[in-house]
Write a protein that holds these residues in place. Structure first.
Motif, PDB file in Angstrom:
ATOM      1  N   VAL A  86       2.927   5.047 -18.087  1.00  0.00           N
ATOM      2  CA  VAL A  86       2.365   6.389 -17.904  1.00  0.00           C
ATOM      3  C   VAL A  86       2.928   7.028 -16.645  1.00  0.00           C
ATOM      4  N   SER A  87       2.966   6.275 -15.563  1.00  0.00           N
ATOM      5  CA  SER A  87       3.504   6.791 -14.304  1.00  0.00           C
ATOM      6  C   SER A  87       4.958   7.223 -14.468  1.00  0.00           C
ATOM      7  N   SER A  88       5.748   6.409 -15.137  1.00  0.00           N
ATOM      8  CA  SER A  88       7.166   6.722 -15.334  1.00  0.00           C
ATOM      9  C   SER A  88       7.362   7.959 -16.199  1.00  0.00           C
ATOM     10  N   ILE A  89       6.530   8.123 -17.213  1.00  0.00           N
ATOM     11  CA  ILE A  89       6.614   9.314 -18.055  1.00  0.00           C
ATOM     12  C   ILE A  89       6.257  10.544 -17.233  1.00  0.00           C
ATOM     13  N   GLU A  90       5.155  10.459 -16.496  1.00  0.00           N
ATOM     14  CA  GLU A  90       4.703  11.602 -15.706  1.00  0.00           C
ATOM     15  C   GLU A  90       5.722  12.015 -14.653  1.00  0.00           C
ATOM     16  N   ASN A  91       6.440  11.055 -14.098  1.00  0.00           N
ATOM     17  CA  ASN A  91       7.426  11.343 -13.057  1.00  0.00           C
ATOM     18  C   ASN A  91       8.815  11.638 -13.609  1.00  0.00           C
ATOM     19  N   GLY A  92       8.955  11.651 -14.937  1.00  0.00           N
ATOM     20  CA  GLY A  92      10.232  11.979 -15.552  1.00  0.00           C
ATOM     21  C   GLY A  92      11.276  10.884 -15.470  1.00  0.00           C
ATOM     22  N   ARG A  93      10.855   9.664 -15.147  1.00  0.00           N
ATOM     23  CA  ARG A  93      11.799   8.548 -15.076  1.00  0.00           C
ATOM     24  C   ARG A  93      11.996   7.867 -16.424  1.00  0.00           C
ATOM     25  N   TYR A  94      11.111   8.181 -17.368  1.00  0.00           N
ATOM     26  CA  TYR A  94      11.166   7.539 -18.675  1.00  0.00           C
ATOM     27  C   TYR A  94      10.786   8.560 -19.739  1.00  0.00           C
ATOM     28  N   ASN A  95      11.616   8.695 -20.748  1.00  0.00           N
ATOM     29  CA  ASN A  95      11.302   9.535 -21.898  1.00  0.00           C
ATOM     30  C   ASN A  95      10.726   8.632 -22.979  1.00  0.00           C
ATOM     31  N   PRO A  96       9.537   8.938 -23.455  1.00  0.00           N
ATOM     32  CA  PRO A  96       8.899   8.053 -24.431  1.00  0.00           C
ATOM     33  C   PRO A  96       9.633   8.042 -25.767  1.00  0.00           C
ATOM     34  N   SER A  97       9.449   6.941 -26.476  1.00  0.00           N
ATOM     35  CA  SER A  97       9.969   6.863 -27.840  1.00  0.00           C
ATOM     36  C   SER A  97       9.257   7.918 -28.685  1.00  0.00           C
ATOM     37  N   LEU A  98       9.803   8.200 -29.828  1.00  0.00           N
ATOM     38  CA  LEU A  98       9.180   9.169 -30.724  1.00  0.00           C
ATOM     39  C   LEU A  98       7.777   8.715 -31.113  1.00  0.00           C
ATOM     40  N   GLU A  99       7.626   7.434 -31.370  1.00  0.00           N
ATOM     41  CA  GLU A  99       6.316   6.885 -31.728  1.00  0.00           C
ATOM     42  C   GLU A  99       5.300   7.098 -30.601  1.00  0.00           C
ATOM     43  N   LEU A 100       5.710   6.853 -29.360  1.00  0.00           N
ATOM     44  CA  LEU A 100       4.815   7.041 -28.223  1.00  0.00           C
ATOM     45  C   LEU A 100       4.540   8.531 -27.989  1.00  0.00           C
ATOM     46  N   ALA A 101       5.550   9.368 -28.166  1.00  0.00           N
ATOM     47  CA  ALA A 101       5.349  10.812 -28.014  1.00  0.00           C
ATOM     48  C   ALA A 101       4.319  11.310 -29.024  1.00  0.00           C
ATOM     49  N   PHE A 102       4.355  10.789 -30.256  1.00  0.00           N
ATOM     50  CA  PHE A 102       3.353  11.165 -31.254  1.00  0.00           C
ATOM     51  C   PHE A 102       1.968  10.657 -30.864  1.00  0.00           C
ATOM     52  N   ALA A 103       1.889   9.457 -30.303  1.00  0.00           N
ATOM     53  CA  ALA A 103       0.598   8.924 -29.859  1.00  0.00           C
ATOM     54  C   ALA A 103       0.001   9.802 -28.761  1.00  0.00           C
ATOM     55  N   SER A 156       0.735  13.030 -28.234  1.00  0.00           N
ATOM     56  CA  SER A 156       0.370  14.330 -28.798  1.00  0.00           C
ATOM     57  C   SER A 156      -0.913  14.221 -29.619  1.00  0.00           C
ATOM     58  N   ASP A 157      -1.092  13.139 -30.346  1.00  0.00           N
ATOM     59  CA  ASP A 157      -2.331  12.930 -31.102  1.00  0.00           C
ATOM     60  C   ASP A 157      -3.521  12.820 -30.160  1.00  0.00           C
ATOM     61  N   PHE A 158      -3.361  12.103 -29.064  1.00  0.00           N
ATOM     62  CA  PHE A 158      -4.440  11.926 -28.099  1.00  0.00           C
ATOM     63  C   PHE A 158      -4.918  13.270 -27.569  1.00  0.00           C
ATOM     64  N   PHE A 159      -3.989  14.135 -27.210  1.00  0.00           N
ATOM     65  CA  PHE A 159      -4.344  15.426 -26.635  1.00  0.00           C
ATOM     66  C   PHE A 159      -4.596  16.510 -27.686  1.00  0.00           C
ATOM     67  N   GLY A 160      -4.271  16.237 -28.940  1.00  0.00           N
ATOM     68  CA  GLY A 160      -4.471  17.227 -29.987  1.00  0.00           C
ATOM     69  C   GLY A 160      -3.501  18.396 -29.881  1.00  0.00           C
ATOM     70  N   LEU A 161      -2.315  18.117 -29.371  1.00  0.00           N
ATOM     71  CA  LEU A 161      -1.278  19.136 -29.200  1.00  0.00           C
ATOM     72  C   LEU A 161      -0.005  18.671 -29.889  1.00  0.00           C
ATOM     73  N   SER A 162       0.894  19.604 -30.144  1.00  0.00           N
ATOM     74  CA  SER A 162       2.185  19.220 -30.712  1.00  0.00           C
ATOM     75  C   SER A 162       3.057  18.609 -29.616  1.00  0.00           C
ATOM     76  N   ILE A 163       4.036  17.851 -30.020  1.00  0.00           N
ATOM     77  CA  ILE A 163       4.973  17.256 -29.066  1.00  0.00           C
ATOM     78  C   ILE A 163       5.630  18.346 -28.230  1.00  0.00           C
ATOM     79  N   GLU A 164       5.970  19.465 -28.878  1.00  0.00           N
ATOM     80  CA  GLU A 164       6.644  20.562 -28.177  1.00  0.00           C
ATOM     81  C   GLU A 164       5.764  21.204 -27.109  1.00  0.00           C
ATOM     82  N   GLU A 165       4.441  21.110 -27.272  1.00  0.00           N
ATOM     83  CA  GLU A 165       3.523  21.658 -26.279  1.00  0.00           C
ATOM     84  C   GLU A 165       3.384  20.743 -25.055  1.00  0.00           C
TER      85      GLU A 165
END
Length: 71
Positions: free
Chosen positions: A30-47, A49-58
């Motif tokens: 989570v820290s790495s994603i928030e700091n831009g050091r790691y781009n999540p996999s598509l599967e994690l990006a969907f997880a 977006s589902d958690f927040f109820g927003l699209s990946i693009e949002e």
């Protein structure tokens, strides 16, 4: 790639550990994603977006290169 994960997480009143547990990753991920050091996999990006109820693009902002589609 820039993202709004930290802002969205804080808006929900979650710390990194609780959010990580909710999406089944480590706090370090989570820290790495928030700091831009790691781009999540598509599967994690969907997880996320589902958690927040927003699209990946949002949540994730793709910075376009100098590529012009008209060329």
């Amino acid at each position: 790639m820039e993202n709004r994960v930290e802002q969205l997480r804080k808006d929900r009143g979650l710390n990194q550990e609780d959010f990580a547990r909710a999406i089944r990753v480590s706090r370090q991920t989570v820290s790495s994603i928030e700091n831009g050091r790691y781009n999540p996999s598509l599967e994690l990006a969907f997880a996320i977006s589902d958690f927040f109820g927003l699209s990946i693009e949002e949540i994730f902002i793709h910075e376009r290169s100098g590529f012009d589609e008209k060329e």
